[in-house]
Write a protein that holds these residues in place. Structure first.
Motif: not given
Length: 302
Positions: A233-240, A258-259, A264-266, A291-294
């Motif tokens: 399946x598809x790969x995974x890329x995430x930046x928190x 805190x933020x 973050x890159x959606x 998707x991106x969550x803030x």
């Protein structure tokens, strides 16, 4: 499972969905009996006959906190093989997410079930960090107080795709395993090519021509040659990403702002495609992860 009986009666196959329960092992009835007279409509066996193997190269690089900076980078190159990766008594309940049906295609021949684990990710890289920004730590001007004293942190995760199984919900083997009968199906098509040599798009992920469905009439009672978890399946890329600032109010009181930005890159992280070859949406990706969550937070520390 229901035992396949070859042959026809009055032009109709002896083994059909209407008499699946009469053909099951230990059902206590015959084809001449009504389904209601069978002792068991379905039975499950739990046996300690599976095993697994895992081999990996693991590397890490760490900097302990000093001069306002710390980080940990980890990389794993691995391969996991097993006969079953989950224990799910409901059959294919986990299939839309995990990509695997934990029921054997042919319970009388378990050898073809050995394959990649459903959680096998050949490459995985994780980088976490914390950085206390050194700017304007002791300034009294308003802009130095507003822009100074921040701490940045985050986690970056990169991972190759996990395996899944292409199956056929059409009960070619006449085991009584079609979804409308028992709610699960583990039968598979024939493999004639490389399934992972596909366009890798949302509308067509795999090389669909690598699979050929079995003919329910000419190949009744047979099983496909496609292995378990041979598709990727598809790969995974995430930046928190996160940032915080402590604001001193008194000797023993402070505020912490805190933020936090997840993904973050959606970046779109797609879930596994529809793996039922008899489905009209086969090979299409129908869902994605968050998707991106803030989110923001304000804490009063005392």
């Amino acid at each position: 499972p229901a035992v396949f009986l070859p042959g026809y009666v009055n032009g109709q196959p002896i083994s059909n969905s209407g008499n699946a329960n009469q053909r099951r092992l230990y059902s206590g009835c015959t084809l001449a009996d009504s389904p209601s007279s069978c002792l068991f409509a379905s039975m499950g066996e739990i046996a300690s006959i599976a095993d697994s193997s895992y081999n990996a190269l693991e590397m890490s690089l760490q900097k302990r906190f000093s001069h306002g900076v710390s980080f940990l980078a980890s990389y794993t190159w691995s391969k996991s093989i097993d006969d079953a990766s989950s224990f799910n008594m409901t059959g294919s309940e986990a299939k839309p997410v995990a990509g695997e049906n934990d029921l054997a295609q042919n319970p009388f021949n378990l050898a073809p079930e050995r394959g990649l684990s459903m959680f096998d990710a050949r490459h995985r890289f994780v980088f976490s960090y914390t950085w206390d920004l050194p700017f304007w730590l002791n300034g009294h001007e308003w802009y130095k107080q507003a822009l100074g004293g921040w701490q940045l942190s985050g986690i970056v995760t990169l991972m190759t795709g996990t395996p899944f199984t292409v199956f056929d919900s059409n009960d070619v083997a006449a085991q009584g395993s079609a979804p409308e009968i028992t709610g699960f199906s583990a039968q598979r098509p024939d493999l004639v090519g490389n399934p992972n040599n596909g366009p890798h798009s949302v509308n067509a992920w795999l090389n669909a021509s690598a699979f050929v469905r079995l003919d329910p009439t000419l190949e009744a009672g047979q099983f496909g040659t496609a292995g378990r978890n041979i598709a990727t399946g598809p790969g995974y890329m995430d930046w928190d990403f996160g940032m915080l600032k402590n604001i001193k109010l008194a000797e023993s009181m402070s505020l912490q702002f805190r933020a936090e930005l997840f993904n973050i890159l959606n970046h779109p992280n797609f879930r596994l495609p529809d793996s039922d070859i008899s489905s009209p949406t086969f090979n299409q990706i129908l869902a994605a992860r968050d998707p991106r969550q803030v989110q923001f937070a304000l804490k009063f520390l005392f």
